[in-house]
Design a protein around this motif. Structure first.
Motif, mmCIF file in Angstrom:
data_model
loop_
_atom_site.group_PDB
_atom_site.id
_atom_site.type_symbol
_atom_site.label_atom_id
_atom_site.label_comp_id
_atom_site.label_asym_id
_atom_site.label_seq_id
_atom_site.Cartn_x
_atom_site.Cartn_y
_atom_site.Cartn_z
ATOM 1 N N GLU A 96 0.759 -1.282 0.135
ATOM 2 C CA GLU A 96 -0.051 -0.050 -0.042
ATOM 3 C C GLU A 96 0.826 1.122 0.022
ATOM 4 O OE1 GLU A 96 -2.391 -0.452 3.429
ATOM 5 O OE2 GLU A 96 -3.949 -1.675 2.445
ATOM 6 N N PHE A 124 2.516 1.691 -3.384
ATOM 7 C CA PHE A 124 1.829 2.424 -4.508
ATOM 8 C C PHE A 124 1.071 3.636 -4.201
ATOM 9 C CE2 PHE A 124 0.767 -2.251 -6.256
ATOM 10 C CZ PHE A 124 1.619 -1.968 -7.467
ATOM 11 N N ASP A 134 3.354 4.509 -9.416
ATOM 12 C CA ASP A 134 2.352 3.675 -10.039
ATOM 13 C C ASP A 134 3.044 2.441 -10.750
ATOM 14 O OD1 ASP A 134 0.304 5.486 -9.886
ATOM 15 O OD2 ASP A 134 0.865 6.545 -11.868
ATOM 16 N N THR A 135 4.636 2.297 -10.693
ATOM 17 C CA THR A 135 5.357 0.988 -11.066
ATOM 18 C C THR A 135 6.023 0.793 -9.880
ATOM 19 O OG1 THR A 135 4.841 1.834 -13.247
ATOM 20 C CG2 THR A 135 6.602 0.107 -12.702
ATOM 21 N N THR A 163 0.697 -8.833 -3.563
ATOM 22 C CA THR A 163 0.521 -7.643 -4.431
ATOM 23 C C THR A 163 -0.610 -7.663 -5.494
ATOM 24 O OG1 THR A 163 2.790 -7.327 -4.346
ATOM 25 C CG2 THR A 163 1.582 -5.789 -6.089
ATOM 26 N N TYR A 174 -3.672 -5.266 -5.444
ATOM 27 C CA TYR A 174 -3.466 -4.040 -5.265
ATOM 28 C C TYR A 174 -3.246 -3.392 -6.631
ATOM 29 C CZ TYR A 174 -3.165 -4.523 -0.257
ATOM 30 O OH TYR A 174 -3.463 -4.900 0.977
ATOM 31 N N LYS A 210 -1.697 0.924 -11.681
ATOM 32 C CA LYS A 210 -0.731 0.366 -10.834
ATOM 33 C C LYS A 210 -0.338 -0.796 -11.345
ATOM 34 C CE LYS A 210 -1.468 3.872 -7.793
ATOM 35 N NZ LYS A 210 -0.388 4.956 -7.437
#
Length: 579
Positions: free
Chosen positions: A293, A296, A300-301, A323, A326, A331
């Motif tokens: 969390e 991100f 974005d990467t 992951t 999310y 993302k």
């Protein structure tokens, strides 16, 4: 919780806080007319539906309906408690929280945390001062190729092999030593000797996002076990929520394009030294959902880079599974798996920064990494293995919130096992088409609902109400709430929407107010005041008409007293004036 902190202080914090700036440091906002917009961080948002109003100091998502003020944003976005969000805003504005006298536990906890921040900072300074004059520690860092610039950037230090020598060398005062013992930063062993759990180790201070030192990582220099240790958890340090090196990355770039996640402290430092300035680590521990969390929230990467041994490969697969929930259209994650017996520190020394940058550029996309691992040991000529593959892959794919990515992976899976699953894709397109047609349920927009919503969204409208006496005996549903809000706005003429909602946070009507704060009444801004006054007059007219009807009915049956006849005459006159 809000009852434990004075409302005047909370209101002052919100007055000082610009919600646009607060959110913009975490999510990139774009100006759109008077407001600011972006894709919602709370759901898989394909078009910008998250709106932030500077004027109202309020945010709202037209997609998932989440909304609130600056405090709500911190609670929802950073998973903070109410008090923690107040601490966050207090820190931003350089204020101390004036807890009420009857809230000893919260006050003590707050000041304990402040003391811990102070003591960890003091210890860090001692460690840094000590390493400069410790040849064995400097020799170790020199052999690892770590420069003095990196030592300063990451506040690297060293703890002596015994506390007594460390204390004498740095002239540590007994008062500080006592506090360090009280707060369990140092300890007393069974021989009644003070010891530092990090003694004989290189110290890597761990910073929070504000640059405060919250704990330490320690690496031995004499092959003692374990090789690495971290601080024990405290009220300011949680391993599952801490990302090493993120503070240093954000000092260089507030919104990094990538975050490269490695396993160790020295990996972070050596890659940073080689101009790869977006490297972080999860303190050598397994990735948690809290880590994901946080990652991100800052990019974005995310690119995960793991050692090439079996342990590293297994860790990479575990990380992907954590992951997956999310991942969204915006993302994504990639993976670098290094050669056997290599880690980022060793390989960048062998290959150099340019070749390592190439590894980053060619990192495996999430989908390729997923199927590369899920297909291990699967015989696609066997129907049983195909069934096993589907049973194993589908639950993982279904964890992904993005419809697009989920369907894409299902299609790859279908083709892999020899099924051309066009039906599923057509079904997806149909569902999305119907979804766009669907009009969300809205509460009936009664006159009183619109009136209250206008007041909540524009508290300064209270200035237009010169008297509330005429509404005193009104029986119209919702008038009590309206008058309550009107009174609060009149007594607090500088309130914005965010402050008004905060005032009622723990009240019985807060959920009603939150709903009405997002009501779209389709009124042009320039006509808001006129609409507000018209609605007030409509309510007043309804009250008069109801009373008029009652008196007319009574006159037909029993007749009216002289006072009632005067009243009906007065009502007729007032209704004429309103018209």
């Amino acid at each position: 919780m809000s009852g434990k902190i004075p409302k005047y202080f909370i209101n002052d914090l919100l007055f000082r806080t610009n919600i646009v700036d607060l959110i913009n440091t975490r999510i990139k906002l774009k100006k759109n007319g008077k407001n600011y917009q972006t894709n919602c961080p709370f759901h898989d948002d394909k078009t910008p539906s998250f709106t932030v109003s500077y004027e109202k100091q309020f945010y709202y998502c037209f997609g998932c309906n989440i909304h609130g003020n600056a405090i709500d944003f911190l609670i929802n976005y950073e998973n903070l408690t109410f008090v923690e969000s107040i601490e966050e805003l207090s820190l931003i504005h350089g204020l101390s929280i004036p807890f009420k006298k009857n809230t000893i536990s919260e006050k003590n906890n707050y000041f304990k945390k402040q003391k811990l921040y102070f003591l960890t900072d003091q210890m860090s300074k001692l460690y840094q001062k000590n390493i400069i004059s410790t040849n064995s520690a400097l020799e170790y860092l020199n052999n690892r190729g770590i420069s003095r610039d990196m030592m300063q950037l990451f506040y690297i230090g060293f703890s002596n092999f015994d506390w007594e020598g460390f204390s004498k060398k740095l002239n540590i005062k007994k008062e500080l030593e006592k506090e360090l013992l009280i707060y369990k930063i140092i300890y007393i062993n069974k021989y009644n000797k003070i010891y530092d759990p990090f003694q004989g180790r290189i110290i890597f201070p761990i910073h929070d996002k504000h640059g405060r030192i919250v704990g330490f990582g320690g690496r031995n220099i004499n092959n003692t076990f374990p090789k690495y240790i971290n601080s024990t958890e405290t009220s300011i340090f949680f391993k599952s929520k801490q990302i090493y090196g993120l503070y240093q990355v954000k000092q260089q770039n507030l919104h990094p394009k990538y975050l490269l996640v490695v396993e160790g402290y020295i990996d972070v430092i050596m890659l940073t030294q080689n101009k790869i300035d977006y490297v972080v680590s999860s303190l050598g521990t397994s990735i948690t959902k809290e880590h994901v969390e946080i990652l991100f929230q800052n990019t974005d990467t995310v690119i995960y880079c793991y050692d090439g041994d079996n342990a590293g490969k297994n860790a990479a697969w575990r990380t992907l599974k954590i992951t997956l929930p999310y991942i969204s259209d915006k993302k994504t994650v990639k993976f670098i798996i290094l050669p056997d017996n290599e880690d980022p520190d060793t390989i960048i020394k062998k290959e150099g920064a340019k070749k390592f940058q190439l590894r980053i550029k060619n990192a495996l996309a999430m989908s390729k990494f997923f199927f590369k691992n899920i297909l291990k040991g699967v015989d696609l000529s066997s129907n049983e293995d195909k069934f096993y593959l589907s049973a194993r892959a589908l639950p993982l794919i279904n964890c992904i919130s993005s419809d697009t990515i989920r369907i894409y992976l299902r299609q790859i899976l279908a083709r892999t096992i020899g099924i051309v699953d066009d039906y599923q894709f057509e079904k997806f397109l149909y569902q999305n088409k119907e979804k766009n047609k669907n009009i969300k349920y809205k509460n009936k927009q009664t006159t009183m609902r619109i009136l209250i919503s206008l007041l909540i969204q524009n508290p300064n409208l209270s200035n237009l109400v010169t008297s509330i006496k005429k509404f005193k005996n009104s029986k119209i549903k919702g008038i009590t709430i309206f008058l309550e809000i009107l009174k609060t706005c009149s007594e607090n003429p500088h309130f914005n929407t965010g402050q008004l909602l905060e005032f009622y946070r723990n009240s019985k009507i807060i959920n009603i107010l939150k709903t009405l704060s997002t009501l779209d009444h389709m009124i042009i801004e320039e006509k808001t005041q006129n609409m507000f006054l018209d609605l007030l007059n409509n309510i007043y007219r309804k009250d008069l008409e109801k009373r008029q009807e009652y008196l007319i009915s009574k006159e037909k049956i029993n007749g009216l007293t002289i006072n009632e006849k005067k009243e009906i005459w007065s009502i007729n006159k007032r209704l004429k004036n309103i018209s």
